[in-house]
Design an enzyme around this catalytic site. Sequence first.
Site, PDB file in Angstrom:
ATOM      1  NE  ARG A  67      -4.389  -7.313  -4.663  1.00 58.43           N
ATOM      2  CZ  ARG A  67      -3.225  -6.739  -4.378  1.00 58.43           C
ATOM      3  NH1 ARG A  67      -2.669  -5.909  -5.239  1.00 58.43           N
ATOM      4  NH2 ARG A  67      -2.628  -6.983  -3.234  1.00 58.43           N
TER       5      ARG A  67
ATOM      6  N   GLY B 294       0.798  -1.219   0.000  1.00 59.44           N
ATOM      7  CA  GLY B 294       0.000   0.000   0.000  1.00 59.44           C
ATOM      8  C   GLY B 294       0.830   1.268   0.000  1.00 59.44           C
TER       9      GLY B 294
ATOM     10  N   GLY C 187       2.768   2.315  -2.324  1.00 57.37           N
ATOM     11  CA  GLY C 187       2.747   2.959  -3.644  1.00 57.37           C
ATOM     12  C   GLY C 187       3.771   2.433  -4.632  1.00 57.37           C
ATOM     13  CE  LYS C 188       5.771  -2.927  -2.608  1.00 57.93           C
ATOM     14  NZ  LYS C 188       4.748  -2.578  -1.603  1.00 57.93           N
TER      15      LYS C 188
ATOM     16  NE  ARG D 237      -2.015  -7.930   1.460  1.00 60.34           N
ATOM     17  CZ  ARG D 237      -1.438  -8.033   0.270  1.00 60.34           C
ATOM     18  NH1 ARG D 237      -0.828  -7.006  -0.251  1.00 60.34           N
ATOM     19  NH2 ARG D 237      -1.478  -9.165  -0.405  1.00 60.34           N
TER      20      ARG D 237
ATOM     21  CG  ASN E  73       3.752   7.585  -2.545  1.00 57.90           C
ATOM     22  OD1 ASN E  73       3.526   8.680  -3.078  1.00 57.90           O
ATOM     23  ND2 ASN E  73       3.057   6.483  -2.842  1.00 57.90           N
TER      24      ASN E  73
ATOM     25  NE  ARG F 225      -4.055  -2.423  -3.049  1.00 53.49           N
ATOM     26  CZ  ARG F 225      -2.859  -2.939  -2.751  1.00 53.49           C
ATOM     27  NH1 ARG F 225      -1.759  -2.367  -3.207  1.00 53.49           N
ATOM     28  NH2 ARG F 225      -2.754  -4.005  -1.987  1.00 53.49           N
TER      29      ARG F 225
HETATM   30  P1  ADP Z   1       1.817  -1.145  -3.334  1.00 50.61           P
HETATM   31  O1  ADP Z   1       2.134  -1.555  -4.741  1.00 50.61           O
HETATM   32  O2  ADP Z   1       3.017  -0.659  -2.597  1.00 50.61           O
HETATM   33  O3  ADP Z   1       1.051  -2.161  -2.554  1.00 50.61           O
HETATM   34  P2  ADP Z   1      -0.070   0.704  -4.616  1.00 50.61           P
HETATM   35  O4  ADP Z   1       0.759   1.301  -5.693  1.00 50.61           O
HETATM   36  O5  ADP Z   1      -1.074  -0.338  -4.998  1.00 50.61           O
HETATM   37  O6  ADP Z   1       0.863   0.150  -3.417  1.00 50.61           O
HETATM   38  O7  ADP Z   1      -0.782   1.903  -3.853  1.00 50.61           O
HETATM   39  C1  ADP Z   1      -1.766   1.643  -2.851  1.00 50.61           C
HETATM   40  C2  ADP Z   1      -2.988   2.534  -3.106  1.00 50.61           C
HETATM   41  O8  ADP Z   1      -2.639   3.881  -2.791  1.00 50.61           O
HETATM   42  C3  ADP Z   1      -3.451   2.515  -4.546  1.00 50.61           C
HETATM   43  O9  ADP Z   1      -4.860   2.542  -4.568  1.00 50.61           O
HETATM   44  C4  ADP Z   1      -2.856   3.794  -5.140  1.00 50.61           C
HETATM   45  O10 ADP Z   1      -3.654   4.323  -6.170  1.00 50.61           O
HETATM   46  C5  ADP Z   1      -2.844   4.719  -3.918  1.00 50.61           C
HETATM   47  N1  ADP Z   1      -1.710   5.681  -3.893  1.00 50.61           N
HETATM   48  C6  ADP Z   1      -0.430   5.461  -4.234  1.00 50.61           C
HETATM   49  N2  ADP Z   1       0.326   6.573  -4.021  1.00 50.61           N
HETATM   50  C7  ADP Z   1      -0.508   7.510  -3.535  1.00 50.61           C
HETATM   51  C8  ADP Z   1      -0.333   8.876  -3.104  1.00 50.61           C
HETATM   52  N3  ADP Z   1       0.855   9.488  -3.142  1.00 50.61           N
HETATM   53  N4  ADP Z   1      -1.420   9.540  -2.658  1.00 50.61           N
HETATM   54  C9  ADP Z   1      -2.635   8.932  -2.604  1.00 50.61           C
HETATM   55  N5  ADP Z   1      -2.858   7.657  -2.975  1.00 50.61           N
HETATM   56  C10 ADP Z   1      -1.816   6.940  -3.436  1.00 50.61           C
HETATM   57  P1  5GP Z   2       0.700  -7.989  -3.394  1.00 47.58           P
HETATM   58  O1  5GP Z   2      -0.015  -9.197  -2.904  1.00 47.58           O
HETATM   59  O2  5GP Z   2       0.152  -6.717  -2.786  1.00 47.58           O
HETATM   60  O3  5GP Z   2       0.820  -7.932  -4.890  1.00 47.58           O
HETATM   61  O4  5GP Z   2       2.198  -8.079  -2.869  1.00 47.58           O
HETATM   62  C1  5GP Z   2       2.447  -8.272  -1.502  1.00 47.58           C
HETATM   63  C2  5GP Z   2       3.914  -8.087  -1.202  1.00 47.58           C
HETATM   64  O5  5GP Z   2       4.675  -9.061  -1.881  1.00 47.58           O
HETATM   65  C3  5GP Z   2       4.469  -6.718  -1.624  1.00 47.58           C
HETATM   66  O6  5GP Z   2       5.188  -6.189  -0.529  1.00 47.58           O
HETATM   67  C4  5GP Z   2       5.425  -7.043  -2.747  1.00 47.58           C
HETATM   68  O7  5GP Z   2       6.550  -6.197  -2.753  1.00 47.58           O
HETATM   69  C5  5GP Z   2       5.830  -8.449  -2.393  1.00 47.58           C
HETATM   70  N1  5GP Z   2       6.306  -9.223  -3.555  1.00 47.58           N
HETATM   71  C6  5GP Z   2       5.804  -9.241  -4.819  1.00 47.58           C
HETATM   72  N2  5GP Z   2       6.533 -10.065  -5.595  1.00 47.58           N
HETATM   73  C7  5GP Z   2       7.521 -10.556  -4.803  1.00 47.58           C
HETATM   74  C8  5GP Z   2       8.611 -11.446  -5.020  1.00 47.58           C
HETATM   75  O8  5GP Z   2       8.850 -11.961  -6.105  1.00 47.58           O
HETATM   76  N3  5GP Z   2       9.395 -11.738  -3.948  1.00 47.58           N
HETATM   77  C9  5GP Z   2       9.190 -11.194  -2.718  1.00 47.58           C
HETATM   78  N4  5GP Z   2      10.038 -11.532  -1.748  1.00 47.58           N
HETATM   79  N5  5GP Z   2       8.176 -10.343  -2.479  1.00 47.58           N
HETATM   80  C10 5GP Z   2       7.368 -10.028  -3.509  1.00 47.58           C
END
Ligand code: ADP
Ligand code: 5GP
Length: 201
Positions: free
Chosen positions: A51, A21, A23-24, A155, A178, A144
């Site tokens: 998802r 969450g 923002g990666k 999480r 972020n 999200r």
């Molecule tokens: P991650 O990949 O780290 O789990 P996401 O990129 O999915 O995180 O971001 C989590 C949620 O927050 C998403 O719904 C995204 O659109 C939103 N989000 C990301 N960066 C920002 C920000 N700077 N301000 C507000 N919402 C954000």
């Molecule tokens: P999500 O279920 O939200 O896609 O990912 C959950 C977590 O798993 C995130 O913190 C993401 O960085 C991590 N993740 C995604 N792919 C990999 C991977 O290949 N290896 C590891 N160690 N973590 C991962």
Amino acid sequence: MAAEAVAISKLRPLVLCGPSGSGKSTLLQRILKEYPDRFSLSVSHTTRKPRPGEVDGVHYHFTDSSNMEKAISEGKFIESAKFSGNLYGTSKESVRKIAEEGKICILDVEVNGVRQIKQTDLNPWYVFIKPPSLAVLEERLRARKTETEDSLRKRLDTAHIEMEYGMQPGNFDKIIVNDVLEVAYEELKQFISENVLISGH
Ligand code: ADP
Ligand code: 5GP
């Protein structure tokens, strides 16, 4: 144990890590869009369910525990970790494919994956994406709408540990907060253009 040899490219990969969450995905999708010829995302394997909108082979290679555990035991993964009740991992094949295209590999991994990658010769840049606060992180994760109450709890519990690891001096080359997305993205772009785009081994 000797560091495992997995590097096959002169280009140093970019690892993005940070609590779920933080923002990666948002940031890395923008990087991929802005630099389509320079970067490519390493598609991880996971045992979690897709998802809505996630495509097999694009967002993840969706698999099950027995197949993934078998592949891990056969040495096909650079790293793997359990996160929120599911297995995630980076296959050697995913990273090799990107190196063959001459692109810079982006890896999105949680902290145990980072720890394992540090034991290899992959030698990436490490960037930690930090949410402005755990309260904001929770708000964004809820907004999200991808998590159940149970997976959201897991999480958020893990986020505390990840923040500690992320903040420890020396673990990451760059920490980006972020808060405002545009500001975070500009900071990431600056780090990339001053480091990642000009580095080899
Ligand atoms: P991650 O990949 O780290 O789990 P996401 O990129 O999915 O995180 O971001 C989590 C949620 O927050 C998403 O719904 C995204 O659109 C939103 N989000 C990301 N960066 C920002 C920000 N700077 N301000 C507000 N919402 C954000
Ligand atoms: P999500 O279920 O939200 O896609 O990912 C959950 C977590 O798993 C995130 O913190 C993401 O960085 C991590 N993740 C995604 N792919 C990999 C991977 O290949 N290896 C590891 N160690 N973590 C991962």
